[in-house]
Design an enzyme around this catalytic site. Structure first.
Site, short mmCIF file in Angstrom:
data_model
loop_
_atom_site.label_atom_id
_atom_site.label_comp_id
_atom_site.label_asym_id
_atom_site.label_seq_id
_atom_site.Cartn_x
_atom_site.Cartn_y
_atom_site.Cartn_z
N HIS A 174 -9.37 -12.13 6.50
CA HIS A 174 -8.35 -12.09 5.45
C HIS A 174 -7.75 -10.70 5.36
O HIS A 174 -8.47 -9.70 5.47
CB HIS A 174 -8.95 -12.47 4.09
CG HIS A 174 -8.00 -12.23 2.95
ND1 HIS A 174 -6.86 -12.96 2.79
CD2 HIS A 174 -8.02 -11.32 1.95
CE1 HIS A 174 -6.21 -12.52 1.72
NE2 HIS A 174 -6.89 -11.52 1.20
N ASP A 184 -13.68 -10.31 6.00
CA ASP A 184 -12.44 -9.79 5.45
C ASP A 184 -12.10 -8.42 6.02
O ASP A 184 -12.93 -7.51 6.00
CB ASP A 184 -12.53 -9.67 3.93
CG ASP A 184 -12.53 -11.03 3.24
OD1 ASP A 184 -12.06 -12.00 3.85
OD2 ASP A 184 -13.01 -11.11 2.09
N HIS A 236 -2.49 -11.85 -8.29
CA HIS A 236 -2.38 -10.62 -9.06
C HIS A 236 -1.45 -10.78 -10.26
O HIS A 236 -1.18 -9.82 -10.97
CB HIS A 236 -1.89 -9.48 -8.16
CG HIS A 236 -2.90 -9.10 -7.13
ND1 HIS A 236 -2.98 -9.75 -5.92
CD2 HIS A 236 -3.90 -8.17 -7.13
CE1 HIS A 236 -3.97 -9.21 -5.21
NE2 HIS A 236 -4.54 -8.27 -5.93
N LYS A 292 0.82 -1.21 0.00
CA LYS A 292 0.00 0.00 0.00
C LYS A 292 0.86 1.27 0.00
O LYS A 292 1.90 1.33 0.65
CB LYS A 292 -0.94 0.01 1.21
CG LYS A 292 -1.95 -1.13 1.23
CD LYS A 292 -2.94 -1.04 0.09
CE LYS A 292 -3.90 -2.21 0.07
NZ LYS A 292 -4.85 -2.16 1.18
#
Length: 759
Positions: A645, A603, A698, A116
């Site tokens: 998660h 999540d 990803h 991030k």
């Protein structure tokens, strides 16, 4: 006269043109030249939208990520990306996603680690360093875009990531000190600045947001060293900070030998007066006076009240800009014709924020009378929002006031719960599962779209979604997964889906923002107090469970993630909205349990994302964030298993707080970091079950079973094997079935081998 400029503009396009061009290129449907043409067209449009500014940003556009762009500019792409040859752009995409385009899985390489960008929902590709790292300048992209902007009649202001922040953002792959590379990196920055000067550039925006974080003496010294070496560069440097307070770095930032300083006046209004007093008289001060991270209109009159005295003092030395890059907000509110008119009047997207900026500049340069109508409209919108009966719900306020500590307590400790859960679920060692979503095919998206448009009846919509759920369950049973999911075919987005069913939210049609690469999200707009009018997921989960005898997880998004991935209210503390969300999710959890669902995953992918940038502020945030999760999750019986998660963040430094969540099972991303995140478990005995992600979703690359087995073997060195799960590192919605099936086959095969070989 006040100078206006922008730190960066959304690059995806008002209709996600960049996303569709990227994905078409990766599929081999368009050429690199066509992709480049799309990029050039978007830059042209975006500069046109910024034409009222005195200076426009150049270099803020990216085909994937601005940090990866800086790595490419500095010649710091990993060697593995060049092994298959190809163009610069193809090598670039290999770092971003493991493959550049139509390369087969066997030709892919390990993608760069992704994490991030500070405390935002944007992800960047982490620069890789070693003691042998050597840099080489490639300024062609930036110089080419300067020429494009000039051809359009714009005054370009190149945007680059500063040398210290660039090193701060990266990771050493061999344990060496990143700061040891500063002396080899600075000559390239000097060369880059000279190249820009040769293009007639007089100002360069040098982004140094690491200055708003905790820096030790070595990093602070690095700033002094770097900018004293760069002070002889011909272009003037605008040192740019954002996202938080400078605090103990304020004097350092003010005294660095640069021509100007940008301060995020939205995040740190209390520091503005100090900077105005401390900044030497030969320096420009750029103030970020428009919120670049949220979508609420600025109260222009209130802003002018504190800005006018500063302008009187600084005069021409004052620049105005948004607080940070507008990358984090949608492009244009004018596209939103279906938003509730009252709420729409409270909002401003990127284009409107630049209009607000121009209004402020005109008011300072010519007086408020010159923009009286705009100021009147701004004040009217602020009053409308403040007094609207739709914002405050007394019943919701009363319920949150009744939250007690007992609401967040499970009936028994984990050691007792896990026995009851295992008796109910009967799972093998190294149980296999996925994170929740399965591929979102074109047919699924078309079904949802037709239903939204009224072109499909509710009965037909339900039948189609049920058919997709049946397919998903059947495929998972054939794969041999131990705990199944329903695949989330009915969900457009893990936050938007829930927000649509909660009172207190509204939604845009085209409010897309980039999360990473071609991944765009449309954050819901949290404008009022939150409540759940009815069950949101129970019918779909109950139907899915009826199709199989295997355990099936109920899938929910947690309160902290819904909060952090929304455009949130700025008229009350964030924790108050989070408590309201916690109660809404708690109601859904209890309804799922009552429907017979034995495993419920909540999540919290964005838990760390909301973590303040200063460690001294962490405790307060973590206390209310963990409390919110526990309130949402912990009303269930012992035999009901709670999962959570988390993905693509650094968790090692908050592992104790994560343990306080007391989820029975946590799944986290570890595949791109080669299980590096599990280092936290060497010193901390995590008490519950954990599933370290072994399949990087990803990337289109397909792992083999031996690769998965070796990753799990690393995990077993830190965590007892009986508490390990085997799973991908995130949901599978962005992948294709032809990638997912073989990848999960390899994952299941690895789990079976582990059961046979691990004691």
């Amino acid at each position: 006269m006040v100078t206006t400029h922008n730190l960066g503009f959304p690059r995806v396009g008002a209709r996600r043109e960049l996303k569709f061009a990227q994905e078409a290129f990766w599929k081999g449907q368009i050429s690199e030249q066509e992709l480049q043409a799309t990029g050039a067209d978007l830059r042209r449009k975006h500069w046109h939208l910024q034409q009222r500014l005195d200076r426009v940003p150049v270099g803020d556009f990216s085909f994937y990520d601005q940090v990866l762009d800086m790595s490419a500019t500095l010649g710091n792409l990993p060697e593995r990306a060049a092994e298959s040859g190809g163009t610069e752009l193809e090598r670039y995409f290999r770092v971003a996603r493991g493959r550049s385009g139509q390369e087969t899985a066997c030709c892919g390489v390990q993608a760069g680690e992704m994490t991030k960008w500070f405390d935002t929902n944007y992800h960047y590709i982490v620069p890789e360093f070693s003691r042998d790292t050597r840099f080489s300048l490639n300024a062609n992209r930036l110089i080419g875009e300067i020429a494009e902007a000039r051809a359009q009649g714009q005054t370009p202001k190149p945007v680059i990531i500063g040398p210290v922040t660039y090193l701060w953002l990266g990771k050493s792959k061999d344990g060496s000190n990143r700061l040891d590379l500063l002396h080899t990196l600075l000559p390239l920055y000097s060369e880059l600045l000279e190249r820009l000067a040769d293009q007639g550039i007089d100002w360069v925006q040098v982004d140094e947001p690491a200055l708003v974080t905790d820096l030790d003496a070595d990093w602070r010294h690095a700033y002094s060293l770097a900018y004293h070496q760069l002070k002889t560069a011909k272009p003037k440097l605008l040192l740019t900070t954002y996202f938080g307070e400078l605090r103990d770095n304020l004097q350092l930032a003010c005294e660095l030998p640069v021509a100007g300083l940008h301060l995020d006046a939205v995040s740190t209004p209390q520091e503005v007066a100090r900077v105005v007093d401390w900044l030497p008289p030969h320096k420009q001060l750029s103030l970020g006076v428009i919120n670049g991270r949220n979508i609420w209109r600025t109260n222009l009159e209130h802003t002018l009240d504190w800005l006018e005295p500063i302008h009187d003092k600084l005069g021409d030395r004052l620049w105005l800009a948004p607080s940070c890059s507008l990358l984090h907000v949608p492009v244009d509110l004018a596209s939103e014709q279906k938003l509730d008119p009252e709420i729409r009047n409270w909002l401003a997207f990127a284009v409107q924020k630049l209009e607000e900026l121009a209004t402020l500049a005109t008011a300072l340069n010519q007086g408020r009378a010159a923009v009286s109508e705009a100021l009147k409209a701004s004040a009217s919108a602020a009053l409308s929002r403040k007094t609207s009966s739709r914002v405050c719900n007394p019943d919701v306020r009363s319920r949150t006031e009744g939250i007690t500590r007992s609401l967040g307590q499970r009936q028994s400790p984990y050691t007792q719960r896990i026995v009851a859960q295992q008796k109910r679920l009967g799972l093998p060692r190294f149980p296999t599962t996925t994170i929740g979503s399965f591929p979102q095919t074109r047919d699924i998206r078309q079904t949802r779209l037709q239903f939204r448009r009224g072109e499909l009846s509710e009965a037909d919509y339900t039948a189609r979604i049920r058919e997709e759920i049946r397919r998903c369950v059947t495929e998972q049973e054939a794969l041999g997964l131990d705990v199944l999911v329903h695949g989330e075919a009915e969900r457009n987005d893990m936050v938007e889906y829930f927000g649509e069913q909660l009172d207190g939210y509204t939604f845009s049609q085209f409010g897309w923002v980039q999360s990473y690469g071609s991944r765009c999200v449309k954050p819901p707009i949290l404008f009022g107090d939150i409540s759940r009018p009815r069950a949101m997921t129970v019918d779909w989960i109950r139907y899915a469970q009826s199709l199989t005898d295997k355990p099936l997880k109920g899938m929910l998004t947690g309160p902290v993630t819904i909060l952090n991935w929304s455009f949130v209210r700025d008229d009350q503390p964030r924790q108050e909205s989070c408590r309201q969300l916690a109660l809404a999710i708690r109601d859904e959890v209890l309804d799922l349990e009552a429907a017979g669902v034995g495993i419920i995953q909540i999540d919290e992918a964005a838990l760390r994302e909301g973590l303040p940038l200063r460690t001294s502020d962490w405790k307060d945030y973590l206390d209310w964030a963990i409390e919110a999760f526990r309130v949402a999750a912990n009303g269930v019986r012992d035999e009901t298993q709670i999962h959570t998660h988390m993905c693509y963040s650094e968790f090692n430094d908050i592992i104790e707080a994560i343990a306080r969540m007391d989820a029975d099972v946590i799944t986290i991303e570890t595949s791109r970091s080669d299980m590096e995140l599990l280092d936290a478990f060497q010193d901390f005995q995590y008490p519950n079950d954990i599933g370290p992600g072994v399949y990087d979703i990803h990337s289109p690359n397909i792992p083999d079973s031996e690769q998965v087995r070796l990753l799990m073997k690393k995990a077993a060195e830190r965590i007892p094997a009986e508490r390990l799960w085997v799973n991908p590192d995130c949901g599978l919605k962005t992948r294709q079935w032809e990638e997912v099936i073989p990848a999960l086959q390899q994952m299941v095969a690895a789990a079976r081998t582990l059961r046979e070989t691990t004691q």
